[in-house]
Design a protein around this motif. Structure first.
Motif, PDB file in Angstrom:
ATOM      1  N   ASP A  11     -19.268  66.176  -5.121  1.00 19.49           N
ATOM      2  CA  ASP A  11     -20.303  66.390  -5.803  1.00 19.49           C
ATOM      3  C   ASP A  11     -21.032  67.568  -5.892  1.00 19.49           C
ATOM      4  O   ASP A  11     -21.236  68.402  -6.976  1.00 19.49           O
ATOM      5  CB  ASP A  11     -21.596  65.436  -5.357  1.00 19.49           C
ATOM      6  CG  ASP A  11     -21.302  63.877  -5.593  1.00 19.49           C
ATOM      7  OD1 ASP A  11     -20.580  63.503  -6.324  1.00 19.49           O
ATOM      8  OD2 ASP A  11     -22.090  63.161  -4.934  1.00 19.49           O
ATOM      9  N   TYR A  12     -20.710  68.409  -4.943  1.00 18.61           N
ATOM     10  CA  TYR A  12     -21.137  69.833  -4.719  1.00 18.61           C
ATOM     11  C   TYR A  12     -20.244  70.588  -5.712  1.00 18.61           C
ATOM     12  O   TYR A  12     -20.732  71.432  -6.675  1.00 18.61           O
ATOM     13  CB  TYR A  12     -21.127  70.717  -3.475  1.00 18.61           C
ATOM     14  CG  TYR A  12     -21.627  71.882  -3.294  1.00 18.61           C
ATOM     15  CD1 TYR A  12     -22.867  71.958  -2.886  1.00 18.61           C
ATOM     16  CD2 TYR A  12     -20.674  72.822  -3.305  1.00 18.61           C
ATOM     17  CE1 TYR A  12     -23.163  73.473  -2.684  1.00 18.61           C
ATOM     18  CE2 TYR A  12     -21.086  74.292  -3.048  1.00 18.61           C
ATOM     19  CZ  TYR A  12     -22.553  74.555  -3.054  1.00 18.61           C
ATOM     20  OH  TYR A  12     -23.164  75.659  -2.625  1.00 18.61           O
ATOM     21  N   LYS A  14     -18.670  69.540  -8.289  1.00 17.29           N
ATOM     22  CA  LYS A  14     -19.138  69.129  -9.733  1.00 17.29           C
ATOM     23  C   LYS A  14     -20.027  69.920 -10.265  1.00 17.29           C
ATOM     24  O   LYS A  14     -19.972  70.193 -11.331  1.00 17.29           O
ATOM     25  CB  LYS A  14     -19.338  67.601  -9.751  1.00 17.29           C
ATOM     26  CG  LYS A  14     -18.243  66.569  -9.604  1.00 17.29           C
ATOM     27  CD  LYS A  14     -18.797  65.350  -9.756  1.00 17.29           C
ATOM     28  CE  LYS A  14     -17.576  64.205  -9.095  1.00 17.29           C
ATOM     29  NZ  LYS A  14     -18.093  62.960  -9.103  1.00 17.29           N
ATOM     30  N   VAL A  15     -20.925  70.311  -9.339  1.00 17.26           N
ATOM     31  CA  VAL A  15     -22.184  71.013  -9.798  1.00 17.26           C
ATOM     32  C   VAL A  15     -21.516  72.354 -10.154  1.00 17.26           C
ATOM     33  O   VAL A  15     -22.120  72.805 -11.291  1.00 17.26           O
ATOM     34  CB  VAL A  15     -23.466  71.258  -8.654  1.00 17.26           C
ATOM     35  CG1 VAL A  15     -24.452  71.984  -9.206  1.00 17.26           C
ATOM     36  CG2 VAL A  15     -24.101  69.619  -8.678  1.00 17.26           C
ATOM     37  N   GLU A  18     -19.390  73.349 -13.917  1.00 19.03           N
ATOM     38  CA  GLU A  18     -19.948  73.620 -15.059  1.00 19.03           C
ATOM     39  C   GLU A  18     -20.123  75.191 -15.529  1.00 19.03           C
ATOM     40  O   GLU A  18     -20.735  75.862 -14.692  1.00 19.03           O
ATOM     41  CB  GLU A  18     -21.129  72.865 -15.400  1.00 19.03           C
ATOM     42  CG  GLU A  18     -21.835  73.278 -16.668  1.00 19.03           C
ATOM     43  CD  GLU A  18     -21.362  72.991 -18.035  1.00 19.03           C
ATOM     44  OE1 GLU A  18     -21.231  73.833 -18.720  1.00 19.03           O
ATOM     45  OE2 GLU A  18     -20.706  71.919 -18.074  1.00 19.03           O
ATOM     46  N   ARG A  21     -23.669  76.562 -15.837  1.00 17.25           N
ATOM     47  CA  ARG A  21     -24.246  76.447 -14.498  1.00 17.25           C
ATOM     48  C   ARG A  21     -23.989  77.586 -13.565  1.00 17.25           C
ATOM     49  O   ARG A  21     -24.803  78.246 -13.293  1.00 17.25           O
ATOM     50  CB  ARG A  21     -24.126  75.239 -13.584  1.00 17.25           C
ATOM     51  CG  ARG A  21     -25.062  74.084 -13.994  1.00 17.25           C
ATOM     52  CD  ARG A  21     -24.920  72.932 -13.385  1.00 17.25           C
ATOM     53  NE  ARG A  21     -23.893  72.172 -13.182  1.00 17.25           N
ATOM     54  CZ  ARG A  21     -23.657  71.113 -14.060  1.00 17.25           C
ATOM     55  NH1 ARG A  21     -24.529  70.625 -14.922  1.00 17.25           N
ATOM     56  NH2 ARG A  21     -22.503  70.300 -13.741  1.00 17.25           N
ATOM     57  N   LYS A  51     -32.021  71.636 -18.476  1.00 19.07           N
ATOM     58  CA  LYS A  51     -31.065  70.678 -17.899  1.00 19.07           C
ATOM     59  C   LYS A  51     -30.406  71.066 -16.453  1.00 19.07           C
ATOM     60  O   LYS A  51     -30.270  70.381 -15.525  1.00 19.07           O
ATOM     61  CB  LYS A  51     -30.258  69.883 -18.714  1.00 19.07           C
ATOM     62  CG  LYS A  51     -29.153  68.969 -18.291  1.00 19.07           C
ATOM     63  CD  LYS A  51     -28.198  68.429 -19.535  1.00 19.07           C
ATOM     64  CE  LYS A  51     -27.332  69.411 -19.671  1.00 19.07           C
ATOM     65  NZ  LYS A  51     -26.000  69.152 -20.531  1.00 19.07           N
ATOM     66  N   HIS A  52     -29.682  72.255 -16.760  1.00 24.96           N
ATOM     67  CA  HIS A  52     -28.832  72.717 -15.653  1.00 24.96           C
ATOM     68  C   HIS A  52     -29.555  73.225 -14.450  1.00 24.96           C
ATOM     69  O   HIS A  52     -29.045  73.020 -13.526  1.00 24.96           O
ATOM     70  CB  HIS A  52     -27.878  73.904 -16.247  1.00 24.96           C
ATOM     71  CG  HIS A  52     -26.932  73.439 -17.170  1.00 24.96           C
ATOM     72  ND1 HIS A  52     -25.846  72.338 -16.879  1.00 24.96           N
ATOM     73  CD2 HIS A  52     -26.501  73.440 -18.580  1.00 24.96           C
ATOM     74  CE1 HIS A  52     -25.113  72.252 -17.911  1.00 24.96           C
ATOM     75  NE2 HIS A  52     -25.474  72.858 -19.013  1.00 24.96           N
ATOM     76  N   LYS A  54     -32.414  71.824 -13.287  1.00 25.83           N
ATOM     77  CA  LYS A  54     -32.721  70.833 -12.466  1.00 25.83           C
ATOM     78  C   LYS A  54     -31.329  70.212 -11.901  1.00 25.83           C
ATOM     79  O   LYS A  54     -31.495  69.993 -10.748  1.00 25.83           O
ATOM     80  CB  LYS A  54     -33.073  69.532 -13.891  1.00 25.83           C
ATOM     81  CG  LYS A  54     -33.378  68.316 -12.948  1.00 25.83           C
ATOM     82  CD  LYS A  54     -33.934  67.355 -14.177  1.00 25.83           C
ATOM     83  CE  LYS A  54     -34.137  65.998 -13.583  1.00 25.83           C
ATOM     84  NZ  LYS A  54     -34.566  65.014 -14.492  1.00 25.83           N
ATOM     85  N   ILE A  55     -30.420  70.255 -12.399  1.00 24.48           N
ATOM     86  CA  ILE A  55     -29.233  69.924 -11.561  1.00 24.48           C
ATOM     87  C   ILE A  55     -28.914  70.955 -10.336  1.00 24.48           C
ATOM     88  O   ILE A  55     -28.577  70.130  -9.270  1.00 24.48           O
ATOM     89  CB  ILE A  55     -27.819  69.693 -12.611  1.00 24.48           C
ATOM     90  CG1 ILE A  55     -28.131  68.550 -13.440  1.00 24.48           C
ATOM     91  CG2 ILE A  55     -26.631  69.747 -11.655  1.00 24.48           C
ATOM     92  CD1 ILE A  55     -27.002  68.540 -14.482  1.00 24.48           C
ATOM     93  N   GLN A  58     -31.439  70.066  -7.755  1.00 23.33           N
ATOM     94  CA  GLN A  58     -31.301  68.736  -7.174  1.00 23.33           C
ATOM     95  C   GLN A  58     -30.051  68.967  -5.944  1.00 23.33           C
ATOM     96  O   GLN A  58     -30.065  68.434  -4.956  1.00 23.33           O
ATOM     97  CB  GLN A  58     -30.878  67.715  -8.090  1.00 23.33           C
ATOM     98  CG  GLN A  58     -32.261  67.354  -8.769  1.00 23.33           C
ATOM     99  CD  GLN A  58     -31.811  66.225 -10.017  1.00 23.33           C
ATOM    100  OE1 GLN A  58     -30.767  66.247 -10.559  1.00 23.33           O
ATOM    101  NE2 GLN A  58     -32.805  65.479 -10.493  1.00 23.33           N
ATOM    102  N   ALA A  59     -29.260  69.823  -6.449  1.00 28.68           N
ATOM    103  CA  ALA A  59     -28.119  70.004  -5.548  1.00 28.68           C
ATOM    104  C   ALA A  59     -28.485  70.811  -4.369  1.00 28.68           C
ATOM    105  O   ALA A  59     -27.680  71.256  -3.590  1.00 28.68           O
ATOM    106  CB  ALA A  59     -26.766  70.686  -6.275  1.00 28.68           C
TER     107      ALA A  59
END
Length: 118
Positions: A11-12, A14-15, A18, A21, A51-52, A54-55, A58-59
């Motif tokens: 998951d890390y 994946k963040v 992008e 990001r 949006k980015h 926020k992601i 959250q990470a």
């Protein structure tokens, strides 16, 4: 490692996978910025940047701090830059290896060969 731990690692990554990001993180590397400053620096749209961010928040990679009417974002996990540096160094090494492998082809189309296409 347990599947749960591996899932968190994935998951890390994946963040960080992008490009938008990564572009935002590069802008924040020099210090905290508000959304307007990030928009101006990246040329991205507000909805996309929000949006980015926020992601990333959250990470746990960036933090969000309200100051007056603005919200400032800053890096709280500088390890993301260490990971990017490792990847960039690996990419450079791979490209250098490819260039060394292609060196023998350098003279083929430069007009130095006898009887080739000129």
């Amino acid at each position: 490692m347990t599947p749960e731990v591996l899932s968190s690692v994935a998951d890390y990554f994946k963040v960080l996978s992008e490009p938008s990001r990564l572009q935002i993180l590069c802008e924040l590397r020099s210090g905290p910025k508000n959304v307007t400053e990030i928009l101006e620096a990246t040329g991205m749209g507000q909805a996309n940047v929000s949006k980015h961010l926020k992601i990333l928040a959250q990470a746990g990679i960036v933090s969000r701090q309200p100051k007056g009417v603005s919200v400032y974002y800053q890096i709280v996990d500088p390890a993301c830059f260490e990971l990017c540096e490792v990847v960039c160094n690996q990419l450079v090494e791979r490209l250098q290896q490819q260039a060394r492998q292609l060196e023998p082809l350098g003279g083929v189309y430069s007009g130095k060969s006898s009887g080739g296409v000129s």
